[in-house]
Motif scaffolding. Structure first.
Motif, PDB file in Angstrom:
ATOM      1  N   VAL A 150      44.137  87.567  80.264  1.00  0.00           N
ATOM      2  CA  VAL A 150      43.918  86.701  81.423  1.00  0.00           C
ATOM      3  C   VAL A 150      42.971  87.397  82.394  1.00  0.00           C
ATOM      4  O   VAL A 150      43.126  88.574  82.706  1.00  0.00           O
ATOM      5  N   GLY A 151      41.965  86.666  82.843  1.00  0.00           N
ATOM      6  CA  GLY A 151      40.979  87.220  83.764  1.00  0.00           C
ATOM      7  C   GLY A 151      39.686  87.660  83.105  1.00  0.00           C
ATOM      8  O   GLY A 151      38.686  87.880  83.796  1.00  0.00           O
ATOM      9  N   ASP A 152      39.689  87.808  81.778  1.00  0.00           N
ATOM     10  CA  ASP A 152      38.460  88.167  81.072  1.00  0.00           C
ATOM     11  C   ASP A 152      37.427  87.060  81.235  1.00  0.00           C
ATOM     12  O   ASP A 152      37.738  85.878  81.075  1.00  0.00           O
ATOM     13  N   ARG A 153      36.183  87.445  81.523  1.00  0.00           N
ATOM     14  CA  ARG A 153      35.089  86.478  81.566  1.00  0.00           C
ATOM     15  C   ARG A 153      34.388  86.533  80.224  1.00  0.00           C
ATOM     16  O   ARG A 153      33.910  87.596  79.808  1.00  0.00           O
ATOM     17  N   VAL A 154      34.343  85.401  79.541  1.00  0.00           N
ATOM     18  CA  VAL A 154      33.928  85.419  78.140  1.00  0.00           C
ATOM     19  C   VAL A 154      32.900  84.337  77.841  1.00  0.00           C
ATOM     20  O   VAL A 154      32.741  83.363  78.584  1.00  0.00           O
ATOM     21  N   ALA A 155      32.210  84.542  76.732  1.00  0.00           N
ATOM     22  CA  ALA A 155      31.389  83.502  76.113  1.00  0.00           C
ATOM     23  C   ALA A 155      32.042  83.153  74.789  1.00  0.00           C
ATOM     24  O   ALA A 155      32.415  84.048  74.017  1.00  0.00           O
ATOM     25  N   THR A 156      32.212  81.866  74.538  1.00  0.00           N
ATOM     26  CA  THR A 156      32.753  81.462  73.243  1.00  0.00           C
ATOM     27  C   THR A 156      31.631  81.534  72.213  1.00  0.00           C
ATOM     28  O   THR A 156      30.487  81.164  72.490  1.00  0.00           O
ATOM     29  N   LEU A 157      31.946  82.025  71.042  1.00  0.00           N
ATOM     30  CA  LEU A 157      30.958  82.172  69.977  1.00  0.00           C
ATOM     31  C   LEU A 157      31.225  81.187  68.850  1.00  0.00           C
ATOM     32  O   LEU A 157      30.804  81.399  67.714  1.00  0.00           O
ATOM     33  N   VAL A 158      31.949  80.133  69.172  1.00  0.00           N
ATOM     34  CA  VAL A 158      32.147  79.016  68.240  1.00  0.00           C
ATOM     35  C   VAL A 158      31.592  77.765  68.898  1.00  0.00           C
ATOM     36  O   VAL A 158      31.529  77.654  70.121  1.00  0.00           O
ATOM     37  N   SER A 159      31.197  76.799  68.094  1.00  0.00           N
ATOM     38  CA  SER A 159      30.519  75.615  68.600  1.00  0.00           C
ATOM     39  C   SER A 159      31.425  74.721  69.436  1.00  0.00           C
ATOM     40  O   SER A 159      32.618  74.559  69.148  1.00  0.00           O
ATOM     41  N   LEU A 160      30.822  74.120  70.463  1.00  0.00           N
ATOM     42  CA  LEU A 160      31.535  73.096  71.230  1.00  0.00           C
ATOM     43  C   LEU A 160      31.881  71.888  70.375  1.00  0.00           C
ATOM     44  O   LEU A 160      32.740  71.083  70.751  1.00  0.00           O
ATOM     45  N   SER A 161      31.235  71.753  69.222  1.00  0.00           N
ATOM     46  CA  SER A 161      31.525  70.625  68.339  1.00  0.00           C
ATOM     47  C   SER A 161      32.907  70.720  67.706  1.00  0.00           C
ATOM     48  O   SER A 161      33.377  69.761  67.108  1.00  0.00           O
ATOM     49  N   LEU A 162      33.585  71.860  67.847  1.00  0.00           N
ATOM     50  CA  LEU A 162      34.938  72.004  67.309  1.00  0.00           C
ATOM     51  C   LEU A 162      35.914  72.560  68.341  1.00  0.00           C
ATOM     52  O   LEU A 162      37.057  72.871  68.012  1.00  0.00           O
ATOM     53  N   THR A 163      35.476  72.661  69.602  1.00  0.00           N
ATOM     54  CA  THR A 163      36.288  73.259  70.658  1.00  0.00           C
ATOM     55  C   THR A 163      36.907  72.180  71.546  1.00  0.00           C
ATOM     56  O   THR A 163      36.172  71.438  72.208  1.00  0.00           O
ATOM     57  N   PRO A 164      38.235  72.047  71.590  1.00  0.00           N
ATOM     58  CA  PRO A 164      38.850  71.094  72.513  1.00  0.00           C
ATOM     59  C   PRO A 164      38.380  71.369  73.943  1.00  0.00           C
ATOM     60  O   PRO A 164      38.424  72.513  74.414  1.00  0.00           O
ATOM     61  N   LEU A 165      37.934  70.314  74.624  1.00  0.00           N
ATOM     62  CA  LEU A 165      37.282  70.480  75.919  1.00  0.00           C
ATOM     63  C   LEU A 165      37.627  69.315  76.833  1.00  0.00           C
ATOM     64  O   LEU A 165      37.632  68.154  76.405  1.00  0.00           O
ATOM     65  N   ALA A 166      37.910  69.623  78.089  1.00  0.00           N
ATOM     66  CA  ALA A 166      38.126  68.604  79.114  1.00  0.00           C
ATOM     67  C   ALA A 166      37.319  68.981  80.345  1.00  0.00           C
ATOM     68  O   ALA A 166      37.284  70.152  80.736  1.00  0.00           O
ATOM     69  N   ILE A 167      36.639  67.997  80.939  1.00  0.00           N
ATOM     70  CA  ILE A 167      35.824  68.209  82.137  1.00  0.00           C
ATOM     71  C   ILE A 167      36.533  67.559  83.320  1.00  0.00           C
ATOM     72  O   ILE A 167      36.977  66.405  83.238  1.00  0.00           O
ATOM     73  N   THR A 168      36.622  68.287  84.451  1.00  0.00           N
ATOM     74  CA  THR A 168      37.377  67.779  85.596  1.00  0.00           C
ATOM     75  C   THR A 168      36.516  67.526  86.833  1.00  0.00           C
ATOM     76  O   THR A 168      37.018  66.979  87.819  1.00  0.00           O
ATOM     77  N   ASP A 169      35.248  67.905  86.821  1.00  0.00           N
ATOM     78  CA  ASP A 169      34.416  67.761  88.020  1.00  0.00           C
ATOM     79  C   ASP A 169      33.320  66.706  87.875  1.00  0.00           C
ATOM     80  O   ASP A 169      32.451  66.586  88.749  1.00  0.00           O
ATOM     81  N   GLY A 170      33.325  65.954  86.781  1.00  0.00           N
ATOM     82  CA  GLY A 170      32.298  64.948  86.578  1.00  0.00           C
ATOM     83  C   GLY A 170      30.902  65.521  86.425  1.00  0.00           C
ATOM     84  O   GLY A 170      29.911  64.796  86.543  1.00  0.00           O
ATOM     85  N   LEU A 171      30.819  66.819  86.159  1.00  0.00           N
ATOM     86  CA  LEU A 171      29.522  67.515  86.036  1.00  0.00           C
ATOM     87  C   LEU A 171      28.651  67.260  87.263  1.00  0.00           C
ATOM     88  O   LEU A 171      27.425  67.110  87.170  1.00  0.00           O
ATOM     89  N   ALA A 172      29.294  67.239  88.437  1.00  0.00           N
ATOM     90  CA  ALA A 172      28.612  66.874  89.674  1.00  0.00           C
ATOM     91  C   ALA A 172      27.507  67.844  90.065  1.00  0.00           C
ATOM     92  O   ALA A 172      26.582  67.476  90.803  1.00  0.00           O
ATOM     93  N   ARG A 173      27.561  69.090  89.575  1.00  0.00           N
ATOM     94  CA  ARG A 173      26.543  70.087  89.953  1.00  0.00           C
ATOM     95  C   ARG A 173      25.381  70.145  88.963  1.00  0.00           C
ATOM     96  O   ARG A 173      24.488  70.980  89.106  1.00  0.00           O
ATOM     97  N   TRP A 174      25.374  69.270  87.961  1.00  0.00           N
ATOM     98  CA  TRP A 174      24.332  69.277  86.920  1.00  0.00           C
ATOM     99  C   TRP A 174      23.406  68.096  87.100  1.00  0.00           C
ATOM    100  O   TRP A 174      23.863  66.958  87.263  1.00  0.00           O
ATOM    101  N   ASP A 175      22.096  68.351  87.042  1.00  0.00           N
ATOM    102  CA  ASP A 175      21.134  67.262  87.207  1.00  0.00           C
ATOM    103  C   ASP A 175      20.720  66.626  85.891  1.00  0.00           C
ATOM    104  O   ASP A 175      19.892  65.713  85.862  1.00  0.00           O
ATOM    105  N   GLY A 176      21.290  67.105  84.764  1.00  0.00           N
ATOM    106  CA  GLY A 176      20.979  66.518  83.474  1.00  0.00           C
ATOM    107  C   GLY A 176      19.634  66.914  82.913  1.00  0.00           C
ATOM    108  O   GLY A 176      19.188  66.353  81.909  1.00  0.00           O
TER     109      GLY A 176
END
Length: 375
Positions: free
Chosen positions: A128-154
């Protein structure tokens, strides 16, 4: 629309048992048709953990190049990307599928974040607390977004985000290095499989006393520049960088990463073969790092008989590659760059630290993306 973060529907007893490869998170298809998470239509992205899982608090998603290009081109008018539409589609994909998997390209990307919770039976070595990069694809990673990607301009591949992701017992993640900007490290780790595989293949030639000619299609890009550096370090006799536009040729020539830089469309069979030959080819090893379709047969023609082609692009049509080689009577070994080679993250980070030209290219790209996001 079904919500993958809500209570999961009934599943078979087998699927309820925690699986190190994530079968217990597959919601569709079910029963005898159940698949691994990458091929699944929908995943269970609830934050509650099975005993061998890890939950990550998401900070940034990194969409793979082929996926982002497809989304940007789909939502462009007159060359201008409609960032709102891109963002809306990414949110819809994640909400619908419980993961970020582009339905057209089938690819995803990766993410960085902080470890929130570790199951008691996890073997990933994270705390707990480790800052990490996942080395597996998002295409197989369970993911939920909670901020509506409000800080991303696309309008960039890197996506500031809040939410959570789940790693399975057999997932891979790396702690972010303290000496690199985390967004730079994310860029590097997103493509770290390419230089590691190139290093392995070129090393095989070198072990036989052969210093191969290596051509990298997309040599000025992230995976391309790392592949050129890896090839040279592993014993390549000559390196050729292939780029599509004059601006990239100037950048790559100035870097010194390639012995020769040629301008060619990687989708043009005769054009690519002629360009590589003019620079000392055909290549013994051809590395395909461009994120556009249609490069399979050109790469084959640019490669010597008995040579090796590494397809490190999610835009590759592997049936076209196999049938194309057959039709051209090409005796070439074709490898799928699957993104994983043992020690791949360490290899890529070493190249960034040890080869100033590689680091400069990545820092320049990161600066350009940040400037675009701030504009």
């Amino acid at each position: 629309m079904s919500d993958p973060t809500s209570a999961a529907p009934d599943r078979t007893d087998a699927a309820r048992v925690s699986s190190p490869v994530g079968l217990h998170r597959v919601l569709e298809p079910t029963g005898d048709a159940i698949t691994l998470p990458q091929a699944a239509q929908r995943l269970d992205a609830r934050p509650e953990l099975w005993s061998d899982e890890v939950r990550i608090a998401v900070e940034t998603l990194n969409l793979d190049a082929a996926s982002y290009r497809q989304l940007a081109e789909k939502h462009s008018t007159g060359g201008t990307v409609d960032g709102e539409a891109v963002r809306a589609e990414v949110l819809d994909i994640v909400a619908t599928r419980g993961k970020m998997q582009n339905p057209v390209t089938g690819s995803g990307g990766m993410l960085i974040g902080t470890v929130e919770e570790v199951g008691p039976d996890s073997t990933l070595g994270l705390a707990v607390g480790d800052r990490v990069a996942t080395l597996v694809s998002l295409s197989l990673t369970p993911l939920a977004i909670t901020d509506g990607l409000a800080r991303w301009d696309g309008r960039s591949e890197q996506v500031p985000a809040a939410g959570h992701a789940i790693l399975f017992g057999r997932s891979i993640a790396a702690t972010l290095p303290a000496d690199l900007d985390p967004h730079l490290a994310l860029m590097v780790m997103d493509v770290c499989g390419a230089p590691a595989l190139v290093e392995r293949v070129v090393g095989e030639y070198a072990a036989r006393g052969v210093a191969p000619t290596v051509a990298v299609l997309g040599g000025a890009g992230k995976s391309g520049s790392l592949s050129l550096a890896a090839a040279r370090a592993a014993g390549a006799g000559r390196t050729i960088g292939v780029v599509p536009v004059e601006r990239e040729r100037s950048v790559l020539e100035a870097s010194g990463l390639a012995d020769a830089v040629v301008l060619a469309d990687a989708r043009s069979p005769l054009g690519l073969a002629a360009a590589v030959e003019s620079a000392g080819g055909p290549a013994d090893v051809t590395v395909v790092c461009v994120d556009v379709p249609g490069c399979e047969q050109p790469a084959i023609l640019a490669t010597a008989q008995g040579g090796t082609i590494i397809f490190f692009s999610m835009a590759t049509n592997f049936a076209a590659a196999a049938l194309g080689a057959e039709g051209l009577a090409a005796d070439v070994r074709m490898l799928v760059g699957n993104g994983y080679v043992p020690g791949h993250a360490e290899t890529a980070l070493r190249l960034v630290r040890d080869v100033p030209a590689v680091r400069a290219l990545f820092e320049g790209r990161l600066a350009t993306e940040k400037a675009g996001s701030d504009a």
